[in-house]
Design an enzyme around this catalytic site. Structure first.
Site, mmCIF file in Angstrom:
data_model
loop_
_atom_site.group_PDB
_atom_site.id
_atom_site.type_symbol
_atom_site.label_atom_id
_atom_site.label_comp_id
_atom_site.label_asym_id
_atom_site.label_seq_id
_atom_site.Cartn_x
_atom_site.Cartn_y
_atom_site.Cartn_z
ATOM 1 N N HIS A 205 0.787 -1.238 0.000
ATOM 2 C CA HIS A 205 0.000 0.000 0.000
ATOM 3 C C HIS A 205 0.813 1.279 0.000
ATOM 4 C CE1 HIS A 205 0.919 -0.300 4.297
ATOM 5 N NE2 HIS A 205 0.618 0.971 4.403
HETATM 6 N N1 UDP Z 1 -2.942 -5.864 9.407
HETATM 7 C C1 UDP Z 1 -4.187 -6.426 9.657
HETATM 8 N N2 UDP Z 1 -4.959 -6.827 8.600
HETATM 9 C C2 UDP Z 1 -4.550 -6.719 7.304
HETATM 10 C C3 UDP Z 1 -3.264 -6.160 7.056
HETATM 11 C C4 UDP Z 1 -2.497 -5.722 8.133
HETATM 12 O O1 UDP Z 1 -4.583 -6.556 10.821
HETATM 13 O O2 UDP Z 1 -5.294 -7.113 6.398
HETATM 14 C C5 UDP Z 1 -2.123 -5.385 10.541
HETATM 15 C C6 UDP Z 1 -0.735 -5.963 10.611
HETATM 16 O O3 UDP Z 1 -0.699 -7.160 11.323
HETATM 17 C C7 UDP Z 1 0.040 -4.866 11.323
HETATM 18 C C8 UDP Z 1 -0.648 -3.607 10.862
HETATM 19 O O4 UDP Z 1 -1.922 -3.997 10.364
HETATM 20 O O5 UDP Z 1 -0.112 -4.996 12.721
HETATM 21 C C9 UDP Z 1 0.181 -2.944 9.783
HETATM 22 O O6 UDP Z 1 -0.521 -1.948 9.218
HETATM 23 P P1 UDP Z 1 -0.119 -1.289 7.833
HETATM 24 O O7 UDP Z 1 0.712 -2.217 7.039
HETATM 25 O O8 UDP Z 1 -1.378 -0.766 7.251
HETATM 26 O O9 UDP Z 1 0.697 -0.022 8.295
HETATM 27 P P2 UDP Z 1 2.251 0.299 8.419
HETATM 28 O O10 UDP Z 1 2.790 -0.579 9.487
HETATM 29 O O11 UDP Z 1 2.861 0.094 7.077
HETATM 30 O O12 UDP Z 1 2.264 1.744 8.829
#
Ligand code: UDP
Length: 363
Positions: A205
């Site tokens: 994403h």
């Molecule tokens: N996550 C979730 N469901 C999904 C995809 C991700 O619960 O379908 C959780 C994942 O386990 C992690 C968090 O969302 O704890 C990560 O979020 P994301 O990748 O959106 O954000 P980033 O960490 O890149 O800021």
């Protein structure tokens, strides 16, 4: 009674604060409340997590959709009102999203002490909106809760006072540890007709990958290659769906053999899928850490990471954004020559306890 107001706004924020209210019960002189800015608002990116973690926001800002500037301005206006009403002694801001910096600035302007949870991380890539949020938040925070050694090093190099830095570990791992039995009970594998170790999990994403046509075309090539060998589960972020549709590319992968698309998954299902996967392909921040904790190979399609301990210690590698590089790493996993990781220091499920102990001393 000292009052702590924790500001959350997005999915990864919610996952980092699951233990605070529980741990606060050990401190009768401390009260913890949550304010949800509404940056992530749809059910699958927000409500589902509050339900699973049995949390409720005490204040809702409902900032609505809009440009980053509009959203941040609305966070500031809404949070100012909440702070006038609640009079917190400490504002805790989480991670690196727009809500994080907008909240930190509000606290600073109102003379409220600000603590930054997950501070000091640096990708050194100012094209990433999150990097700007991290830098600016740390510039005005008063206290720093740090997940890994690199965070300490960066904040010291930036001239922060040593007594304001607290190396506490990773509260995202606290959630993994606390909810492990619910994760194990998830029936997602049978629902998706998957066998343990025989499928790949993908998330994608980041604007640098999905906001341009070329990035999406390479992604589609990668998906086709992976699905020629493995089943691939791809819980797809709303941003990525929108971009695929905007560029007229959605039809290319909508019905691909071996590809299991889903909407964003709830936490328990997603963790179960992570734990039992052959490997994970992602551009996420937090997923690099969760896979490291679980020792699951993680192929991160980015040029840099703000979480270097997942590379130096853990089971994560950075992979250049092209099919050849991805296939080289997949071959190592299949051949059994991919590195074995370890768990970084203080990622032990007790970080929230350490933070509350520090807050109790500070306030
Ligand atoms: N996550 C979730 N469901 C999904 C995809 C991700 O619960 O379908 C959780 C994942 O386990 C992690 C968090 O969302 O704890 C990560 O979020 P994301 O990748 O959106 O954000 P980033 O960490 O890149 O800021």
């Amino acid at each position: 009674m000292k009052k702590i107001l924790i500001v959350v706004g997005t999915r990864p924020n919610f996952i980092k604060v699951t233990r605070f209210k529980e741990v606060a019960k050990l401190y009768p002189n401390l009260e913890v409340k949550f304010v949800h800015t509404g940056q992530h608002f749809d059910k699958k990116m927000s409500q589902v997590f509050f339900d699973q973690f049995d949390l409720r926001p005490d204040f809702m800002l409902n900032i609505g959709q809009g440009t980053p500037t509009t959203q941040m301005a609305n966070v500031m206006l809404g949070l100012e009102n909440v702070c006038i009403e609640y009079q917190p002694d400490l504002l805790v801001v989480v991670g690196d999203v727009n809500s994080t910096f907008a909240a930190a600035l509000t606290g600073n302007k109102m003379g409220i002490k600000v603590a930054h949870l997950e501070s000091g991380l640096r990708s050194f890539d100012r094209e990433m909106p999150e990097e700007i949020n991290r830098l600016l938040t740390d510039e005005i925070a008063d206290y720093y809760f740090i997940t890994e050694q690199s965070g300490m090093n960066h904040l010291l190099a930036e001239g922060k006072a040593e007594e304001t830095l607290f190396f506490v570990g990773n509260t995202m791992i606290d959630s993994l540890v606390a909810f492990e039995s619910e994760v194990n009970k998830s029936s997602v594998l049978s629902e998706m007709n998957l066998q343990k170790g025989a499928y790949v999990l993908m998330t994608m994403h980041r604007p640098s990958n999905v906001d341009r046509r070329e990035g999406l075309e390479i992604l589609i090539e990668m998906i086709k290659s992976i699905t020629s060998k493995f089943k691939l589960v791809f819980p797809i972020h709303p941003r990525t769906v929108a971009k695929l549709k905007d560029f007229g590319l959605w039809e290319n992968i909508e019905h691909l053999d071996g590809l299991i698309f889903s909407e964003p998954l709830d936490y328990f299902a997603f963790q179960k899928l992570t734990a039992d996967s052959a490997f994970v392909v992602t551009d996420s921040g937090g997923i690099q850490e969760e896979t490291t904790y679980r020792g699951v190979p993680c192929l991160t399609l980015r040029n840099n990471t703000e979480r270097p301990s997942t590379i130096d210690i853990g089971s994560n590698v950075l992979v250049p954004y092209n099919l050849e590089s991805l296939n080289e790493e997949i071959k190592k996993i299949v051949d059994g020559t991919f590195k074995k990781g370890a768990i970084p220091p203080l990622w032990d499920g007790k970080s929230t306890e350490r933070i509350m102990e520090m807050i109790n001393k500070i306030l």
